[in-house]
Design a protein around this motif. Structure first.
Motif, PDB file in Angstrom:
ATOM      1  N   ALA A 122       0.835  -1.206   0.000  1.00 37.51           N
ATOM      2  CA  ALA A 122       0.000   0.000   0.000  1.00 37.51           C
ATOM      3  C   ALA A 122       0.868   1.254   0.000  1.00 37.51           C
ATOM      4  CB  ALA A 122      -0.934  -0.010   1.203  1.00 37.51           C
ATOM      5  N   ARG A 123       1.906   1.268   0.807  1.00 42.63           N
ATOM      6  CA  ARG A 123       2.785   2.436   0.871  1.00 42.63           C
ATOM      7  C   ARG A 123       3.620   2.573  -0.392  1.00 42.63           C
ATOM      8  NH1 ARG A 123       6.650   2.820   5.417  1.00 42.63           N
ATOM      9  NH2 ARG A 123       6.858   4.956   4.653  1.00 42.63           N
ATOM     10  N   GLN A 124       3.947   1.462  -1.048  1.00 39.03           N
ATOM     11  CA  GLN A 124       4.684   1.540  -2.310  1.00 39.03           C
ATOM     12  C   GLN A 124       3.922   2.371  -3.329  1.00 39.03           C
ATOM     13  OE1 GLN A 124       5.795  -2.234  -3.943  1.00 39.03           O
ATOM     14  NE2 GLN A 124       7.387  -2.638  -2.431  1.00 39.03           N
ATOM     15  N   GLU A 125       2.633   2.104  -3.461  1.00 36.43           N
ATOM     16  CA  GLU A 125       1.845   2.854  -4.440  1.00 36.43           C
ATOM     17  C   GLU A 125       1.698   4.303  -4.016  1.00 36.43           C
ATOM     18  OE1 GLU A 125      -0.503   3.854  -7.780  1.00 36.43           O
ATOM     19  OE2 GLU A 125       1.099   2.424  -7.324  1.00 36.43           O
ATOM     20  N   GLN A 126       1.558   4.536  -2.716  1.00 39.08           N
ATOM     21  CA  GLN A 126       1.469   5.907  -2.212  1.00 39.08           C
ATOM     22  C   GLN A 126       2.741   6.681  -2.534  1.00 39.08           C
ATOM     23  OE1 GLN A 126       1.615   6.561   2.156  1.00 39.08           O
ATOM     24  NE2 GLN A 126      -0.333   7.642   1.890  1.00 39.08           N
ATOM     25  N   ARG A 127       3.886   6.053  -2.303  1.00 40.43           N
ATOM     26  CA  ARG A 127       5.153   6.723  -2.598  1.00 40.43           C
ATOM     27  C   ARG A 127       5.350   6.893  -4.091  1.00 40.43           C
ATOM     28  NH1 ARG A 127       6.174   9.944   0.760  1.00 40.43           N
ATOM     29  NH2 ARG A 127       8.304  10.131   0.022  1.00 40.43           N
ATOM     30  N   ARG A 128       4.941   5.901  -4.888  1.00 41.99           N
ATOM     31  CA  ARG A 128       5.085   6.031  -6.338  1.00 41.99           C
ATOM     32  C   ARG A 128       4.307   7.233  -6.856  1.00 41.99           C
ATOM     33  NH1 ARG A 128       2.958   5.652 -11.039  1.00 41.99           N
ATOM     34  NH2 ARG A 128       0.905   5.246 -10.164  1.00 41.99           N
ATOM     35  N   LEU A 129       3.087   7.406  -6.365  1.00 40.07           N
ATOM     36  CA  LEU A 129       2.288   8.560  -6.777  1.00 40.07           C
ATOM     37  C   LEU A 129       2.952   9.865  -6.344  1.00 40.07           C
ATOM     38  CD1 LEU A 129      -1.292   7.213  -5.961  1.00 40.07           C
ATOM     39  CD2 LEU A 129      -0.276   7.538  -8.228  1.00 40.07           C
ATOM     40  N   HIS A 130       3.550   9.863  -5.160  1.00 34.14           N
ATOM     41  CA  HIS A 130       4.283  11.046  -4.688  1.00 34.14           C
ATOM     42  C   HIS A 130       5.460  11.343  -5.615  1.00 34.14           C
ATOM     43  CE1 HIS A 130       6.480  13.738  -1.985  1.00 34.14           C
ATOM     44  NE2 HIS A 130       7.525  12.936  -2.116  1.00 34.14           N
ATOM     45  N   LYS A 133       4.348  12.727  -8.932  1.00 29.80           N
ATOM     46  CA  LYS A 133       3.991  14.144  -8.815  1.00 29.80           C
ATOM     47  C   LYS A 133       5.239  15.018  -8.837  1.00 29.80           C
ATOM     48  CE  LYS A 133       1.227  17.332  -6.013  1.00 29.80           C
ATOM     49  NZ  LYS A 133       0.346  17.465  -4.814  1.00 29.80           N
ATOM     50  N   GLU A 152       6.372   1.220 -10.807  1.00 24.21           N
ATOM     51  CA  GLU A 152       6.137   0.576  -9.514  1.00 24.21           C
ATOM     52  C   GLU A 152       7.462   0.126  -8.905  1.00 24.21           C
ATOM     53  OE1 GLU A 152       3.868  -3.413  -7.787  1.00 24.21           O
ATOM     54  OE2 GLU A 152       3.525  -2.718  -9.838  1.00 24.21           O
TER      55      GLU A 152
END
Length: 242
Positions: A122-130, A133, A152
């Protein structure tokens, strides 16, 4: 006066009227301090850019009137895929931001043995989106109209096989420098480690996958510094700094 640039992740056409979301409206109104009637440039990562004007500015948000489409290419002729060992916080952010400014084509965050940061799925995807950006913001600043994808996060062992082009990894004990290498014909694939560098096992895996160990001078560089130094050198040797 410099014209502000804004990335919009949506289709753009001449004559459109775009209503910005709250974050974008805040950025234009409170950070850039644009007023009704002022112009800016917008782009969506597909290669072109558009003139735009602040058509409405109110409590409900900001609307932009999309104007003339402009074709402008700020991409390097040198294709570079960066496999970047995940580093902590601001170091990772800085490496991604500056790599985009230096023309990188694609970035894959890598989980390595010495990675300090450990992310669940879950945090991997959150960081990837960060990180994605950050890449878009870097394009706003530097004038690129194509936003490099941040892929990813992947384990180093899974990423190494099948890489194409001239494959390089940074090693202070490498036998060659960048200037000793032949001009690549199919782009460059760069492998950069985290703060602690690569484990010996990972160096062996990289060599077995066809990666050449290159040194970046006699000094030990921080992970984020090595990425920026190498990309700048590659643009000088074979890219758009020649």
């Amino acid at each position: 006066m410099r014209v502000s640039r804004l990335f919009l992740a949506q289709p753009l056409r001449e004559g459109d009227r775009i209503h910005l979301d709250p974050d974008q409206s805040h950025y234009l109104r409170d950070v850039l301090r644009l007023k009704r009637g002022q112009g800016l440039t917008v782009f969506n990562g597909e290669g072109d850019e558009y003139a735009a004007t602040v058509a409405d500015l109110g409590r409900a948000g900001i609307a932009l009137a999309i104007g003339e489409r402009r074709i402008r290419d700020a991409e390097s002729p040198l294709v570079t895929h960066l496999g970047l060992g995940i580093a902590r916080g601001e170091r990772m952010d800085l490496a991604i931001q500056k790599a985009v400014e230096l023309g990188v084509t694609r970035i894959t965050p890598l989980v390595t043995e010495h990675s300090v940061v450990r992310l669940d799925r879950a945090r991997q995807e959150q960081r990837r989106l960060h990180w994605q950006k950050i890449a878009a913001s870097a394009c706003e600043q530097c004038g690129r109209n194509r936003v490099p994808p941040v892929e990813e996060p992947t384990a180093l062992e899974r990423w190494l096989p099948g890489r194409a082009g001239l494959r390089l990894f940074f090693d202070p004990h490498g036998a060659v420098g960048l200037g000793d290498l032949p001009r690549p014909t199919a782009g460059v694939c760069l492998l950069a480690g985290p703060e602690g560098g690569f484990a010996q096992r990972e160096r062996v895996l990289a060599r077995d996958a066809g990666f050449v160990a290159v040194r970046l001078g006699p000094r030990i560089l921080r992970a984020e510094t090595a990425v920026l130094a190498a990309l700048a050198a590659l643009q000088t040797l074979w890219g758009d700094w020649r």
